[in-house]
Every structure is written in C-alpha cells, then in structure tokens.
Scaffold this active site. Sequence first.
Site, PDB file in Angstrom:
ATOM      1  N   ILE A  72       0.846  -1.209   0.000  1.00 20.60           N
ATOM      2  CA  ILE A  72       0.000   0.000   0.000  1.00 20.60           C
ATOM      3  C   ILE A  72       0.877   1.253   0.000  1.00 20.60           C
ATOM      4  CG2 ILE A  72      -1.788   1.279   1.266  1.00 20.60           C
ATOM      5  CD1 ILE A  72      -2.814  -1.411   0.243  1.00 20.60           C
ATOM      6  N   ASN A 100      -0.894   5.466  14.888  1.00 14.72           N
ATOM      7  CA  ASN A 100       0.337   4.981  14.250  1.00 14.72           C
ATOM      8  C   ASN A 100       0.950   6.147  13.475  1.00 14.72           C
ATOM      9  OD1 ASN A 100       1.626   3.599  11.666  1.00 14.72           O
ATOM     10  ND2 ASN A 100       1.568   2.016  13.237  1.00 14.72           N
ATOM     11  N   CYS A 131       7.883  -0.217   8.063  1.00 14.05           N
ATOM     12  CA  CYS A 131       7.134  -0.511   6.843  1.00 14.05           C
ATOM     13  C   CYS A 131       8.102  -0.881   5.713  1.00 14.05           C
ATOM     14  CB  CYS A 131       6.288   0.681   6.404  1.00 14.05           C
ATOM     15  SG  CYS A 131       5.367   0.302   4.895  1.00 14.05           S
ATOM     16  N   LYS A 166       6.981   0.127  16.799  1.00 15.62           N
ATOM     17  CA  LYS A 166       6.644  -1.093  16.047  1.00 15.62           C
ATOM     18  C   LYS A 166       7.847  -1.588  15.273  1.00 15.62           C
ATOM     19  CE  LYS A 166       3.163  -3.023  13.055  1.00 15.62           C
ATOM     20  NZ  LYS A 166       1.817  -2.795  12.559  1.00 15.62           N
ATOM     21  N   ILE A 192       4.939  -8.333  14.978  1.00 16.38           N
ATOM     22  CA  ILE A 192       5.814  -7.915  13.906  1.00 16.38           C
ATOM     23  C   ILE A 192       5.046  -7.105  12.850  1.00 16.38           C
ATOM     24  CG2 ILE A 192       7.367  -9.876  14.113  1.00 16.38           C
ATOM     25  CD1 ILE A 192       5.968 -11.159  11.685  1.00 16.38           C
ATOM     26  N   GLY A 266      -4.787  -8.132  12.436  1.00 13.88           N
ATOM     27  CA  GLY A 266      -4.779  -7.368  11.194  1.00 13.88           C
ATOM     28  C   GLY A 266      -5.499  -8.067  10.067  1.00 13.88           C
TER      29      GLY A 266
HETATM   30  C1  LIG Z   1      -3.014  -3.997   3.972  1.00 11.96           C
HETATM   31  C2  LIG Z   1      -2.084  -3.775   5.139  1.00 11.96           C
HETATM   32  C3  LIG Z   1      -1.720  -2.480   5.483  1.00 11.96           C
HETATM   33  C4  LIG Z   1      -0.853  -2.241   6.559  1.00 11.96           C
HETATM   34  N1  LIG Z   1      -0.532  -0.972   6.905  1.00 11.96           N
HETATM   35  C5  LIG Z   1       0.227  -0.723   7.999  1.00 11.96           C
HETATM   36  C6  LIG Z   1       0.479   0.611   8.439  1.00 11.96           C
HETATM   37  O1  LIG Z   1      -0.006   1.597   7.869  1.00 11.96           O
HETATM   38  N2  LIG Z   1       1.274   0.781   9.538  1.00 11.96           N
HETATM   39  C7  LIG Z   1       1.804  -0.277  10.229  1.00 11.96           C
HETATM   40  O2  LIG Z   1       2.507  -0.063  11.226  1.00 11.96           O
HETATM   41  N3  LIG Z   1       1.551  -1.552   9.856  1.00 11.96           N
HETATM   42  C8  LIG Z   1       0.785  -1.803   8.766  1.00 11.96           C
HETATM   43  N4  LIG Z   1       0.504  -3.106   8.398  1.00 11.96           N
HETATM   44  C9  LIG Z   1       1.066  -4.221   9.184  1.00 11.96           C
HETATM   45  C10 LIG Z   1       0.040  -4.763  10.196  1.00 11.96           C
HETATM   46  O3  LIG Z   1      -0.319  -3.770  11.136  1.00 11.96           O
HETATM   47  C11 LIG Z   1       0.607  -5.995  10.958  1.00 11.96           C
HETATM   48  O4  LIG Z   1       1.783  -5.623  11.622  1.00 11.96           O
HETATM   49  C12 LIG Z   1       0.910  -7.162  10.043  1.00 11.96           C
HETATM   50  O5  LIG Z   1      -0.013  -7.239   8.988  1.00 11.96           O
HETATM   51  C13 LIG Z   1       0.937  -8.503  10.784  1.00 11.96           C
HETATM   52  O6  LIG Z   1      -0.314  -8.792  11.376  1.00 11.96           O
HETATM   53  P1  LIG Z   1      -1.475  -9.678  10.660  1.00 11.96           P
HETATM   54  O7  LIG Z   1      -0.812 -10.921  10.127  1.00 11.96           O
HETATM   55  O8  LIG Z   1      -2.487  -9.926  11.722  1.00 11.96           O
HETATM   56  O9  LIG Z   1      -2.020  -8.832   9.540  1.00 11.96           O
HETATM   57  C14 LIG Z   1      -0.352  -3.350   7.316  1.00 11.96           C
HETATM   58  C15 LIG Z   1      -0.736  -4.657   6.973  1.00 11.96           C
HETATM   59  C16 LIG Z   1      -1.600  -4.876   5.907  1.00 11.96           C
HETATM   60  C17 LIG Z   1      -2.001  -6.300   5.577  1.00 11.96           C
END
Ligand SMILES: Cc1cc2nc3c(=O)[nH]c(=O)nc-3n(C[C@H](O)[C@H](O)[C@H](O)COP(=O)(O)O)c2cc1C
Length: 330
Positions: A72, A100, A131, A166, A192, A266
Amino acid sequence: MRPDLGVAFAGLRMKTPVMTASGTFGYGREYAGLVNLSAIGAIVVKGVSLEPWEGNRPPRIIETASGMLNSIGLENPGLERFLEADLPWLVSSGAPVIVNVVGRTPTEYREVARALDGAPGVAALEANISCPNVEEGGLAFGADPEAAYGLVAAMREATSLPLIVKLTPNVTDVAGLAKRVVDAGADAVSLINTLVGMAIDVESGRAVLARGTGGLSGPAVKPVALAMVYRVAAAVSVPVIGMGGIWTGRDAVEFLMAGASAVAVGTATFVDPSAPVRIAGEIAEFLARRGYGWVGDLVGVANPGFRAGRPSRLADEDPVRNNQGGTLDD
Ligand SMILES: Cc1cc2nc3c(=O)[nH]c(=O)nc-3n(C[C@H](O)[C@H](O)[C@H](O)COP(=O)(O)O)c2cc1C
C-alpha cells in the site's frame, strides 16, 4: 464468573487485550456498521504522516498461501485531516485510540508526535519504523538500531503520551533492535510488521505487485512472529504487543504465553470484521475452561527467560478517562 480480560500497561487501559493492527482497520469508520468499536481493546489507526501520502501504484494487494502481500505504501490523508475529521469521530466511538505515526525523516515523526501530544482522545502513539513498502522512512530507520534510536529519542522529546515502537521482522537481531528503542525511551514495543515477500506472474514474466516486493501478513507469518515476540519478551523490560497471523483466540493465547501483554489482529479482519471482538471472546472461553481468572496470568508462562513488562489488572488502577469524559467501561 466470567474471566477478567482487562489489562493496563505502559499507560494504556484496555478492556480486552485485543487491538486492531495498523493499516487493516482504516480510521475505524469502514468497520463501524460491522462491529461494535467500543468492544475492541484499542483501535490502532492507519499510519498518519505530516502531509498527505498517495501510497504506491496498484496492483498493491495479492492473496498468497495462508496470507497476503501488500504494498500500500502508507497512503493516508495527512495529519491535518486526521485531526479534524477522523480522530474526533473515532474517539466518540468509545475505544481507546492509538495513533500509528509515519514519516520520511526523524523531524517529520517528531512533528506528528508533537501535534498529537495534546490532541483529545489519543491514548498512545505507535511509531511505525518498520514498513517495507516505502523508499524513505519505514525500514530505513527500523532495520538500523542506531537510526531507530535517534528517531525514537526525537519522538520521546516531543510527546508525553505512551510511546509504542513497532518493530520489523526483516532483521537478524530483533532483540538487539528492541533494546535500542527501549534505551531511547519507548514505553512498549509491538511486533511484527510484515515480512518482505513477492509474487511473480509467470505468464507476463513480471512481479504481480507494481512495486515488485510487498509485505507478507496473515497465518503464514504466525510462527515467525511468535518466535520474535518470544525473543523480544526475554530481552527487554517494557511490555510487548504481539501480532502476526492471529486468527483465533488460541493464536492470541500463544502470543500472550510467549510474553505479549496484548495482541493486535490485522489480516483476519479482512475476512471477519468482528475478529478483534470474536478473538477476545475466544480468549475468555479459554480462560474459563482452564480455570484462569485473569488474562494477565497467561503472560509469559511459556517463556522461561521472560522479563518484559507485565500488565496489571484494570481494577487495580485508578479509573482513567478516555479523554471524552467517560470511562472505558461506559
Ligand atoms: C493492507 C495492510 C496495510 C498495513 N498498513 C500498515 C500501516 O499503515 N502501519 C503499520 O505499522 N503496519 C501496517 N501493516 C502491518 C500490520 O499492522 C501488521 O503488523 C501485520 O499485517 C501482521 O499482522 P497480521 O498478520 O495480523 O495482519 C499493514 C498490513 C496490511 C495487511
């Protein structure tokens, strides 16, 4: 008696230990008709930068085996709009709000932190230094312990709000990184973020994502995430927030037992928007079945080296307002 799910740590007070993961829950509005927002432990919003960011070109999402890749690129409307439109609405929904924060330079991170410091309704900040989908900022800080130290120190100076940092899994020594951000003033660490990954369309001979690589999330990353939480919880003295592939209460319990004081959900919310609430209910069922009275008693039980900060019971703390005049139990 129903087990007690409330936890307090690092200045945060949550009625369940389950929060949303940044970037997967927008600013809450999209989910308002689908799940009771006030039943979520805390809502972690999508990254907010000083100016609006457009994000990366599409395609920027693809499903993978037991997970997804995204690139993204931290698209967001910027600080001003967030403060005017998104934050007041979200605060009125009743859940504690964790913002965040992203930036291209330490100064940008610091300025966002400063502006949010006095904003009504912000319960904590989460610095995204992890990120994998942006050229500047993000991993450029998060993969280098000294750069991470400098950035967190700059934010620490600018805010008295609880500061969560993070962490990225895209390093060899996540525990060393965690220690440096704690030295710089982090009140808690979360991990993570996504793992760098890619997919190739063999018919076109090109990467599927326009940017080439993206970040892997979902059930595929859970064992990696769990091992990292386990390691970090044995390395730092502040509380740890665990995430990565959590889909069920059982997954969440694994993270708590590894040493997390709370968890974030997430990718699962894309399939089940009520996942953060459902998972809290499943944790309560587990606790009841195993005879635990309080969720905090699970924290670190599977981690012999556990030394991270522990949560305390909500009831043991003075009532804290959610900055809207109500208590979190309203
Ligand atoms: C579509 C998407 C967008 C994300 N955007 C951010 C973000 O803006 N900031 C951030 O710190 N992490 C972001 N993440 C990471 C998630 O917060 C999380 O750390 C990661 O996806 C692992 O957790 P999950 O497996 O439950 O999704 C994003 C993850 C996804 C899938």
